[in-house]
Design a protein around this motif. Structure first.
Motif, PDB file in Angstrom:
ATOM      1  N   LEU A 141       5.462  -1.968  -7.444  1.00 22.12           N
ATOM      2  CA  LEU A 141       6.274  -0.817  -7.082  1.00 22.12           C
ATOM      3  C   LEU A 141       6.419  -0.789  -5.564  1.00 22.12           C
ATOM      4  N   TRP A 142       7.637  -0.746  -5.118  1.00 23.55           N
ATOM      5  CA  TRP A 142       7.946  -0.680  -3.689  1.00 23.55           C
ATOM      6  C   TRP A 142       8.426   0.736  -3.400  1.00 23.55           C
ATOM      7  N   HIS A 143       7.781   1.395  -2.451  1.00 22.45           N
ATOM      8  CA  HIS A 143       8.105   2.778  -2.091  1.00 22.45           C
ATOM      9  C   HIS A 143       8.925   2.786  -0.808  1.00 22.45           C
ATOM     10  N   PHE A 144       9.791   3.798  -0.703  1.00 16.77           N
ATOM     11  CA  PHE A 144      10.678   3.877   0.458  1.00 16.77           C
ATOM     12  C   PHE A 144      10.734   5.299   0.997  1.00 16.77           C
ATOM     13  N   ALA A 145      10.981   5.396   2.289  1.00 18.19           N
ATOM     14  CA  ALA A 145      11.073   6.693   2.948  1.00 18.19           C
ATOM     15  C   ALA A 145      12.442   7.330   2.744  1.00 18.19           C
TER      16      ALA A 145
ATOM     17  N   ARG B 120      -7.874 -20.037   5.053  1.00 18.04           N
ATOM     18  CA  ARG B 120      -8.320 -19.029   4.088  1.00 18.04           C
ATOM     19  C   ARG B 120      -7.138 -18.224   3.568  1.00 18.04           C
ATOM     20  N   ARG B 121      -7.236 -17.789   2.325  1.00 20.61           N
ATOM     21  CA  ARG B 121      -6.230 -16.905   1.724  1.00 20.61           C
ATOM     22  C   ARG B 121      -6.761 -15.481   1.788  1.00 20.61           C
ATOM     23  N   GLU B 122      -6.345 -14.746   2.784  1.00 21.08           N
ATOM     24  CA  GLU B 122      -6.809 -13.373   2.954  1.00 21.08           C
ATOM     25  C   GLU B 122      -5.599 -12.451   3.022  1.00 21.08           C
ATOM     26  N   LYS B 123      -5.651 -11.405   2.237  1.00 21.44           N
ATOM     27  CA  LYS B 123      -4.557 -10.451   2.160  1.00 21.44           C
ATOM     28  C   LYS B 123      -4.369  -9.737   3.498  1.00 21.44           C
ATOM     29  N   GLY B 124      -3.105  -9.542   3.875  1.00 20.28           N
ATOM     30  CA  GLY B 124      -2.805  -8.792   5.083  1.00 20.28           C
ATOM     31  C   GLY B 124      -2.920  -7.299   4.841  1.00 20.28           C
ATOM     32  N   ASP B 125      -3.196  -6.564   5.884  1.00 21.90           N
ATOM     33  CA  ASP B 125      -3.298  -5.116   5.851  1.00 21.90           C
ATOM     34  C   ASP B 125      -1.953  -4.559   6.319  1.00 21.90           C
ATOM     35  N   PRO B 126      -1.271  -3.738   5.519  1.00 22.38           N
ATOM     36  CA  PRO B 126       0.054  -3.254   5.908  1.00 22.38           C
ATOM     37  C   PRO B 126       0.079  -2.404   7.178  1.00 22.38           C
ATOM     38  N   ARG B 127      -1.071  -2.016   7.686  1.00 19.34           N
ATOM     39  CA  ARG B 127      -1.110  -1.266   8.949  1.00 19.34           C
ATOM     40  C   ARG B 127      -1.053  -2.190  10.161  1.00 19.34           C
ATOM     41  N   HIS B 128      -1.295  -3.492   9.930  1.00 23.46           N
ATOM     42  CA  HIS B 128      -1.264  -4.476  11.013  1.00 23.46           C
ATOM     43  C   HIS B 128      -0.180  -5.490  10.689  1.00 23.46           C
ATOM     44  N   PHE B 129       0.790  -5.603  11.568  1.00 26.41           N
ATOM     45  CA  PHE B 129       1.946  -6.442  11.250  1.00 26.41           C
ATOM     46  C   PHE B 129       2.592  -6.978  12.517  1.00 26.41           C
ATOM     47  N   ILE B 130       3.457  -7.932  12.296  1.00 35.25           N
ATOM     48  CA  ILE B 130       4.321  -8.450  13.354  1.00 35.25           C
ATOM     49  C   ILE B 130       5.621  -8.865  12.684  1.00 35.25           C
ATOM     50  N   ILE B 131       6.713  -8.711  13.413  1.00 33.28           N
ATOM     51  CA  ILE B 131       8.006  -9.175  12.921  1.00 33.28           C
ATOM     52  C   ILE B 131       8.459 -10.286  13.857  1.00 33.28           C
ATOM     53  N   LEU B 132       8.663 -11.471  13.287  1.00 31.18           N
ATOM     54  CA  LEU B 132       9.118 -12.631  14.049  1.00 31.18           C
ATOM     55  C   LEU B 132      10.364 -13.188  13.380  1.00 31.18           C
TER      56      LEU B 132
ATOM     57  N   GLY C 164       0.806  -1.217   0.000  1.00 32.02           N
ATOM     58  CA  GLY C 164       0.000   0.000   0.000  1.00 32.02           C
ATOM     59  C   GLY C 164       0.837   1.265   0.000  1.00 32.02           C
ATOM     60  N   GLY C 165       2.096   1.164  -0.426  1.00 32.82           N
ATOM     61  CA  GLY C 165       2.978   2.326  -0.462  1.00 32.82           C
ATOM     62  C   GLY C 165       3.819   2.509   0.783  1.00 32.82           C
ATOM     63  N   PHE C 166       3.670   1.632   1.771  1.00 31.08           N
ATOM     64  CA  PHE C 166       4.507   1.728   2.967  1.00 31.08           C
ATOM     65  C   PHE C 166       5.899   1.182   2.672  1.00 31.08           C
ATOM     66  N   ASP C 167       6.883   1.654   3.409  1.00 34.07           N
ATOM     67  CA  ASP C 167       8.288   1.286   3.247  1.00 34.07           C
ATOM     68  C   ASP C 167       8.547  -0.057   3.935  1.00 34.07           C
ATOM     69  N   ALA C 168       8.896  -1.074   3.155  1.00 37.12           N
ATOM     70  CA  ALA C 168       9.118  -2.426   3.690  1.00 37.12           C
ATOM     71  C   ALA C 168      10.268  -2.478   4.687  1.00 37.12           C
ATOM     72  N   VAL C 169      11.290  -1.697   4.468  1.00 34.29           N
ATOM     73  CA  VAL C 169      12.469  -1.707   5.337  1.00 34.29           C
ATOM     74  C   VAL C 169      12.168  -1.007   6.663  1.00 34.29           C
ATOM     75  N   ALA C 170      11.329   0.002   6.623  1.00 28.79           N
ATOM     76  CA  ALA C 170      11.034   0.788   7.823  1.00 28.79           C
ATOM     77  C   ALA C 170      10.311  -0.002   8.901  1.00 28.79           C
TER      78      ALA C 170
END
Length: 136
Positions: free
Chosen positions: A54-58, A89-101, A26-32
């Protein structure tokens, strides 16, 4: 060659009304996610193309990190919600909700799914991986 391609891309993208559909995260920075600990909007002038998105970055630094190893920053399960996968189920994740493991980004479908994932991350991931192996 790369600056020329980027210049052309930046000229074409604003002209495409559906371009936002091709934006990774959704335009969020993957590295951030890992560096800042929260979603950070990427800039429209700092982008790269990977896997048809397209991957966007800050920052230029974040783009360089991603380009050096995109798989390290791309979300697990191709951005599908692990909680949904664990439920079959195959449901797309929302980039505003995440976890890093284990240094891996996972997107969750909702705040509720995020709570479920945080409550039992190993169980959810284990089940999601089993199902992911069958549907890939």
């Amino acid at each position: 060659m790369k600056p020329l391609l980027l210049s052309l891309l930046l000229l074409i993208v604003p002209a495409l009304p559906a371009a936002a559909q091709d934006w990774a995260l959704g335009g969020f920075d993957a590295v951030a996610y890992a560096r800042a600990g929260h979603p950070v909007p990427g800039r429209s002038d700092i982008v790269t193309m990977w896997k048809g998105k397209l991957w966007h970055f800050a920052s230029e630094d974040n783009r360089a990190r991603f380009e050096a190893d995109p798989r390290a920053y791309a979300p697990g399960f191709n951005g599908l919600c692990p909680v949904s996968l664990s439920e079959g189920r195959r449901e797309k994740g929302d980039p505003r909700h995440f976890i890093i493991l284990d240094r891996k980004l996972y997107l969750l479908r909702s705040e509720s799914a995020e709570r479920q994932m945080r409550a039992a991350p190993k169980d959810v991931l284990s089940q999601a991986k089993r199902i992911w192996g069958k549907i890939r």
